[in-house]
Design a protein around this motif. Structure first.
Motif, PDB file in Angstrom:
ATOM      1  N   SER A 405     -95.551  75.218 -25.925  1.00 15.90           N
ATOM      2  CA  SER A 405     -96.116  73.901 -25.398  1.00 15.90           C
ATOM      3  C   SER A 405     -95.006  73.415 -24.452  1.00 15.90           C
ATOM      4  O   SER A 405     -93.965  72.687 -25.064  1.00 15.90           O
ATOM      5  CB  SER A 405     -96.428  73.007 -26.500  1.00 15.90           C
ATOM      6  N   MET A 406     -95.159  73.619 -23.167  1.00 15.04           N
ATOM      7  CA  MET A 406     -93.921  73.361 -22.262  1.00 15.04           C
ATOM      8  C   MET A 406     -93.961  71.795 -21.735  1.00 15.04           C
ATOM      9  O   MET A 406     -93.129  71.440 -21.173  1.00 15.04           O
ATOM     10  CB  MET A 406     -94.106  74.140 -21.039  1.00 15.04           C
ATOM     11  N   GLY A 407     -95.111  70.929 -22.016  1.00 21.21           N
ATOM     12  CA  GLY A 407     -95.124  69.450 -21.668  1.00 21.21           C
ATOM     13  C   GLY A 407     -95.014  69.521 -20.281  1.00 21.21           C
ATOM     14  O   GLY A 407     -95.850  69.962 -19.409  1.00 21.21           O
ATOM     15  N   GLN A 408     -93.974  68.665 -19.616  1.00 15.39           N
ATOM     16  CA  GLN A 408     -93.914  68.277 -18.187  1.00 15.39           C
ATOM     17  C   GLN A 408     -93.142  69.394 -17.440  1.00 15.39           C
ATOM     18  O   GLN A 408     -93.067  69.402 -16.381  1.00 15.39           O
ATOM     19  CB  GLN A 408     -93.223  67.046 -17.969  1.00 15.39           C
ATOM     20  N   ILE A 409     -92.743  70.433 -18.161  1.00 20.44           N
ATOM     21  CA  ILE A 409     -91.917  71.660 -17.500  1.00 20.44           C
ATOM     22  C   ILE A 409     -93.041  72.781 -16.812  1.00 20.44           C
ATOM     23  O   ILE A 409     -93.797  73.160 -17.732  1.00 20.44           O
ATOM     24  CB  ILE A 409     -91.003  72.442 -18.381  1.00 20.44           C
TER      25      ILE A 409
END
Length: 534
Positions: A405-409
């Protein structure tokens, strides 16, 4: 014959002691009259025991004892002195002296007692040393036999054999050289050095080797093993002695490698102490190199697939049983830790004393540390269980991105169609790298994964635009004891890749982002054919 060095400022006593012990036929005695002379003799000869007076400043027995115990902790050291001061005796024994004898009126009687004491100490030391060496050799013999049964690539097997011999066998350096079939040149093809230095001391394309020509050339040309128990005095090593000793190689041995009756190369071992190669050790090393030779022969003739499959199945079954036992033990231990954590929490609720609360906090942290260690064993036990396979890097990375789960990356993956030969847990490697950027990149907003060919092989680069790795932590982050939020991820990644001799390193600039480079050897990657083309 037991070799003894006796240091005393009494010339008459030195002579009487030497005559007494050598007259028995069981001892060879060298003498000296100062600490400086003792150091000189120790630099020239390996002794089985040391006897010394303590008569500063000419003979500083305590200092000599410290120096000897630093370099050879198990070498027996006996004080035979006129002094009877309690402080000196206590200092000697605390520093590591094996025995303390005050000089008396009947030296010949004391000489006989010292001879018995020396024999006992030397025999005990040699027995313990031999047991330790043999235990290590049995261990590496077992590991190399397992590798011979499971590894299909000769170069990988040779690299593993050298690595195991150094890391588990106590050798300073081990290397394998093969005779090139077309040119006849003798070429080093695999090695492991405890210092990590490259094998630059060898001359690969010549009839002689700059470092250890005598042991290795005899093994190759005569098909016989050769062992030098003390490189400081072996006349056949005179041209190479300086270089051998500069590398710390005090004893050496080489064993031929064969396919059938044909000698194809040699495996050479270097140790940092004299008389390292006893008859029993030579027998075990001969057995080990014979087993390697058999593995090479089976690989070359390719008629042993059924037998190798049987051995592989047996190893897999053994691994499954071990994993089952590990899972059961881990499950039960985690249950107990959960219960223990509950009791700690109850104790915290009822405790009012600040000191007691501090102790409870330490207990809680210890439980969590144990839990992390156990979780690590669950991940580590799967490494190497399944045989390596060819895997498409792009597909593996996509699966890892889907799991993380890389979020905003944002992650851009452009490794192309390259396939690499790696452990089935390869996806875990890329998952750990993604997690590392997410947890430690701090300011990271993007990550890119690319691949390119270089002189080293295939270099897969995983880089981000975060804070980067501090210069003093670049190697430590792969250490099992160095972990932060992600646990043992990078350590596990290196172990997974090492199964097929793939390396990983961090080469980014602090403040400009982390950059991990995965170096795949040339024989471990390929570009698959395009669909529709044959």
């Amino acid at each position: 014959m037991i070799s003894v060095l006796y240091i005393d400022d009494d010339f008459g006593l030195l002579e009487r002691f030497q005559n007494s012990l050598e007259g028995s036929g069981y001892f060879a005695v060298d003498t000296g009259r100062s600490t400086q002379e003792a150091r000189k003799r120790l630099g020239q000869t390996a002794y089985d025991a040391i006897i010394s007076e303590n008569a500063p400043p000419t003979i500083d027995g305590i200092q000599l004892l410290r120096e000897i115990k630093n370099s050879s902790p198990s070498l027996p050291f006996i004080f035979f002195t006129r002094e009877n001061a309690g402080e000196v005796i206590l200092d000697a024994l605390n520093t590591g002296a094996d025995f303390y004898q005050r000089k008396g009126e009947a030296p010949e009687t004391q000489f006989a007692g010292l001879a018995i004491r020396i024999s006992s100490l030397v025999n005990s030391r040699q027995s313990a040393r031999l047991e330790g060496h043999l235990a290590r050799l049995y261990r590496i013999l077992s590991q190399i036999n397992t590798a011979s049964a499971s590894l299909r690539n000769r170069n990988t097997l040779m690299e593993e054999a050298c690595r195991v011999a150094v890391h588990d066998g106590g050798f300073l350096m081990v290397w394998i050289g093969l005779i090139h079939r077309d040119t006849g040149w003798f070429e080093p093809v695999a090695y492991c050095n405890r210092t990590g230095d490259r094998l630059d001391a060898l001359s690969p394309r010549d009839d002689t080797l700059l470092v250890d020509a005598a042991p290795t050339s005899i093994a190759i040309r005569r098909g016989l093993y050769y062992a030098s128990t003390d490189n400081r005095h072996d006349p056949r090593l005179a041209p190479w002695r300086t270089q051998l000793l500069a590398n710390g190689f005090v004893s050496s041995a080489a064993f031929p490698l064969r396919i059938g009756n044909r000698v194809i190369g040699a495996m050479t071992f270097h140790a940092g102490e004299p008389a390292f190669f006893s008859e029993e050790e030579i027998q075990l090393l001969s057995e080990m190199t014979d087993n390697l030779s058999l593995a090479f022969e089976l690989m070359e003739k390719e008629y042993s697939i059924a037998e190798l499959t049987r051995l592989s199945d047996a190893l897999q079954l053994a691994n499954k049983k071990l994993n089952l036992l590990s899972n059961i033990t881990r499950h039960d231990t985690l249950n107990q830790l959960t219960a223990l954590g509950g009791y700690i929490e109850l104790a915290r609720m009822h405790a009012t004393d600040s000191v007691m609360l501090e102790y409870i906090g330490k207990e809680d942290r210890a439980v969590e540390s144990i839990r992390q260690q156990i979780t690590f064993t669950r991940e580590y036990q799967d490494i190497g269980v399944q045989a390596p396979i060819w895997q498409n890097v792009q597909e593996v990375v996509k699966r890892a991105i889907g799991t993380a789960s890389m979020g905003q990356i944002t992650v851009r993956s452009e490794p192309g169609t390259i396939e690499i030969f790696a452990d089935p847990l390869l996806e875990k490697v890329f998952f750990n790298l993604l997690e590392n950027t997410k947890n430690h990149g701090k300011t990271a907003t993007r990550m890119k994964i690319t691949a390119r060919e270089s002189d080293e092989g295939l270099v897969i680069t995983c880089e981000d635009d975060g804070d980067g790795v501090p210069e003093n932590e670049k190697e430590n982050i792969f250490n099992r004891k160095f972990y932060k939020n992600t646990g043992f991820g990078l350590f596990l990644s290196r172990e997974i890749l090492a199964i097929t001799a793939i390396q990983i390193r961090e080469t980014g600039e602090t403040g400009r982002g982390a950059r991990f480079e995965i170096i795949v050897p040339k024989e471990k990657f390929r570009a698959p054919p395009l669909k529709g083309i044959r």
